[in-house]
Design an enzyme around this catalytic site. Sequence first.
Site, PDB file in Angstrom:
ATOM      1  N   THR A  29      -1.275   6.630  -3.041  1.00 22.22           N
ATOM      2  CA  THR A  29      -2.599   6.161  -2.621  1.00 22.22           C
ATOM      3  C   THR A  29      -2.680   4.644  -2.813  1.00 22.22           C
ATOM      4  OG1 THR A  29      -3.654   8.263  -3.160  1.00 22.22           O
ATOM      5  CG2 THR A  29      -5.077   6.320  -3.190  1.00 22.22           C
ATOM      6  N   GLY A  30      -3.340   3.969  -1.856  1.00 20.98           N
ATOM      7  CA  GLY A  30      -3.511   2.515  -1.969  1.00 20.98           C
ATOM      8  C   GLY A  30      -2.939   1.815  -0.758  1.00 20.98           C
ATOM      9  N   THR A  32      -0.357  -0.269  -0.397  1.00 23.04           N
ATOM     10  CA  THR A  32       1.105  -0.215  -0.221  1.00 23.04           C
ATOM     11  C   THR A  32       1.509   1.176   0.271  1.00 23.04           C
ATOM     12  OG1 THR A  32       1.172  -1.639  -2.182  1.00 23.04           O
ATOM     13  CG2 THR A  32       3.285  -0.876  -1.327  1.00 23.04           C
ATOM     14  N   LYS A  97      -1.058   2.307 -13.232  1.00 28.03           N
ATOM     15  CA  LYS A  97      -1.597   2.748 -11.951  1.00 28.03           C
ATOM     16  C   LYS A  97      -3.060   3.153 -12.146  1.00 28.03           C
ATOM     17  CE  LYS A  97       0.548   5.387  -9.140  1.00 28.03           C
ATOM     18  NZ  LYS A  97      -0.050   4.598  -8.056  1.00 28.03           N
ATOM     19  N   GLY A  99      -5.663   1.644 -10.174  1.00 30.98           N
ATOM     20  CA  GLY A  99      -6.598   0.673  -9.593  1.00 30.98           C
ATOM     21  C   GLY A  99      -7.395   1.306  -8.455  1.00 30.98           C
ATOM     22  N   GLY A 100      -6.746   2.222  -7.759  1.00 28.90           N
ATOM     23  CA  GLY A 100      -7.416   2.929  -6.653  1.00 28.90           C
ATOM     24  C   GLY A 100      -8.058   4.236  -7.103  1.00 28.90           C
ATOM     25  N   GLU A 106      -1.865  11.423  -8.763  1.00 28.28           N
ATOM     26  CA  GLU A 106      -0.619  10.662  -8.575  1.00 28.28           C
ATOM     27  C   GLU A 106       0.387  11.004  -9.667  1.00 28.28           C
ATOM     28  OE1 GLU A 106      -2.317   6.587  -6.461  1.00 28.28           O
ATOM     29  OE2 GLU A 106      -2.242   6.686  -8.630  1.00 28.28           O
TER      30      GLU A 106
HETATM   31  C1  5RP Z   1      -4.114   4.057  -6.841  1.00 27.19           C
HETATM   32  C2  5RP Z   1      -2.995   3.244  -7.377  1.00 27.19           C
HETATM   33  C3  5RP Z   1      -2.374   2.229  -6.458  1.00 27.19           C
HETATM   34  O1  5RP Z   1      -1.055   2.573  -6.268  1.00 27.19           O
HETATM   35  C4  5RP Z   1      -2.473   0.869  -7.081  1.00 27.19           C
HETATM   36  O2  5RP Z   1      -3.845   0.587  -7.337  1.00 27.19           O
HETATM   37  C5  5RP Z   1      -1.863  -0.197  -6.182  1.00 27.19           C
HETATM   38  O3  5RP Z   1      -2.629  -0.355  -5.034  1.00 27.19           O
HETATM   39  P1  5RP Z   1      -2.193  -1.306  -3.842  1.00 27.19           P
HETATM   40  O4  5RP Z   1      -0.974  -0.714  -3.242  1.00 27.19           O
HETATM   41  O5  5RP Z   1      -3.400  -1.259  -2.920  1.00 27.19           O
HETATM   42  O6  5RP Z   1      -1.958  -2.682  -4.391  1.00 27.19           O
HETATM   43  O7  5RP Z   1      -2.547   3.397  -8.479  1.00 27.19           O
HETATM   44  O8  5RP Z   1      -4.638   4.904  -7.835  1.00 27.19           O
END
Ligand code: 5RP
Length: 227
Positions: A29-30, A32, A97, A99-100, A106
């Site tokens: 998720t996110g 990337t 991990k 942030g999303g 996950e």
């Molecule tokens: C979601 C996550 C994401 O992988 C992490 O926040 C990185 O996000 P991005 O790829 O938008 O930088 O852990 O729960």
Amino acid sequence: MLSADEMKQKAGAHAATLVNNGMTVGLGTGSTANHFIAALAARVKEGLRVNAVPTSVKTKELATQLGISVIEFDDAETIDIAVDGADEISYQLNLIKGGGGAMLQEKMIAHTAKQFIVMGDETKMVVHLGKFPLPVEVVPYGWKQVQRKIEAIGCDKVVLRVRNEKTYITDHQHFILDCHFGEIREPDKLNSKLKSIPGVVETGLFIGLAKKAIICHPDGRIEELDE
Ligand code: 5RP
């Protein structure tokens, strides 16, 4: 020089080349992970056959829209490979991990996968985890007590996550506390301490799970780091 998003896109495209016909794939998720999913979907259009296990409602929607066959986690006999982004990646391949907000699912999927691969742009690499506040998923009941207990084990600041002026609710109806520990020297010990607090569901510390990191540098060079 590539932008952060261009680096994420290149890392995602590279990761998609590691998926083989017939695999069951954990989809992260996110932003990337979204690039990885788009690159995987392009391969599916060319005939690659895969089943995917998504790590969030958002990812499930995206994968379905792009024509990737999605199955339930409980129905997956095995997950051959799981691919996800991260907020921080240490050189030992430990991660922060969440942030999303999807780290519970996950982590369950990364832990089940035969191989868990993390992707990132160069800015995600750190010597010590902890500059990015550590997300900790908690049950809503008694969250302020949990907040105090996390402060009592040495966290400078524990902030209830709010989005659009509302308490952020995860896919599993929990809250997230973003924990400002500063440099985390012993991630394993910290993870155990946090998980011993009743009310903590999961932490964003992914220790010993990633077997490979795919890192894109600003000049476009892709580096693979193995555990
Ligand atoms: C979601 C996550 C994401 O992988 C992490 O926040 C990185 O996000 P991005 O790829 O938008 O930088 O852990 O729960």
